[in-house]
Design a protein around this motif. Sequence first.
Motif, short mmCIF file in Angstrom:
data_model
loop_
_atom_site.label_atom_id
_atom_site.label_comp_id
_atom_site.label_asym_id
_atom_site.label_seq_id
_atom_site.Cartn_x
_atom_site.Cartn_y
_atom_site.Cartn_z
N SER A 78 25.53 17.28 -1.57
CA SER A 78 24.94 18.77 -1.68
C SER A 78 23.89 18.63 -0.50
O SER A 78 23.49 17.73 0.09
CB SER A 78 24.47 18.84 -3.06
N THR A 79 23.50 20.14 -0.26
CA THR A 79 22.55 20.53 0.60
C THR A 79 21.65 21.51 0.11
O THR A 79 22.06 22.35 -0.87
CB THR A 79 23.16 20.78 1.82
N VAL A 80 20.51 21.45 0.30
CA VAL A 80 19.63 22.74 -0.02
C VAL A 80 18.96 23.54 1.09
O VAL A 80 18.74 22.83 2.07
CB VAL A 80 18.40 22.29 -0.87
N ASN A 81 19.23 24.73 1.38
CA ASN A 81 18.54 25.46 2.39
C ASN A 81 17.22 25.69 2.39
O ASN A 81 16.72 26.26 1.28
CB ASN A 81 19.28 27.10 2.56
N THR A 82 16.36 24.97 3.24
CA THR A 82 14.90 25.12 3.19
C THR A 82 14.35 26.00 3.98
O THR A 82 13.05 26.02 4.19
CB THR A 82 14.42 23.66 3.22
N THR A 83 15.10 26.64 4.90
CA THR A 83 14.55 27.77 5.75
C THR A 83 13.92 28.89 5.05
O THR A 83 14.62 29.49 4.16
CB THR A 83 15.70 28.26 6.48
N PRO A 84 12.67 29.27 5.32
CA PRO A 84 12.21 30.30 4.53
C PRO A 84 12.83 31.65 4.92
O PRO A 84 13.25 31.72 6.09
CB PRO A 84 10.57 30.32 5.33
N ARG A 85 13.04 32.42 3.87
CA ARG A 85 13.30 33.82 4.14
C ARG A 85 12.35 34.58 4.84
O ARG A 85 11.39 34.49 4.84
CB ARG A 85 13.68 34.64 2.71
N ARG A 86 12.94 35.56 5.73
CA ARG A 86 12.14 36.40 6.58
C ARG A 86 11.81 37.52 5.71
O ARG A 86 12.47 38.12 5.09
CB ARG A 86 13.22 36.72 7.79
#
Length: 86
Positions: A78-86
């Motif tokens: 699995s993976t988790v998106n750690t990119t902050p939302r704009r």
Amino acid sequence: MKLLLMFAIAVGVLAAAPYASAQTRSFYDRNGSFAGSSVTRGNSTSFTDRNGRFDGTAIQNSNGATSFYDRNGRYTGSTVNTTPRR
């Protein structure tokens, strides 16, 4: 009778709704040859190879993680998106 017909139509529309939102993508290798495709329905994406054989599934979970399963249904990671939302 009219109410029954309206109910049957509503059930048909609701049953077809998940399939209406399916999104298909094609993938190509660096030489431009077809490499496979994916179909996304809701939070699940299924992948097929160039011969149309099922290859695996990715499922987006409610916690923001995406889980991956191989063609036999075995969990592969699995993976988790750690990119902050704009």
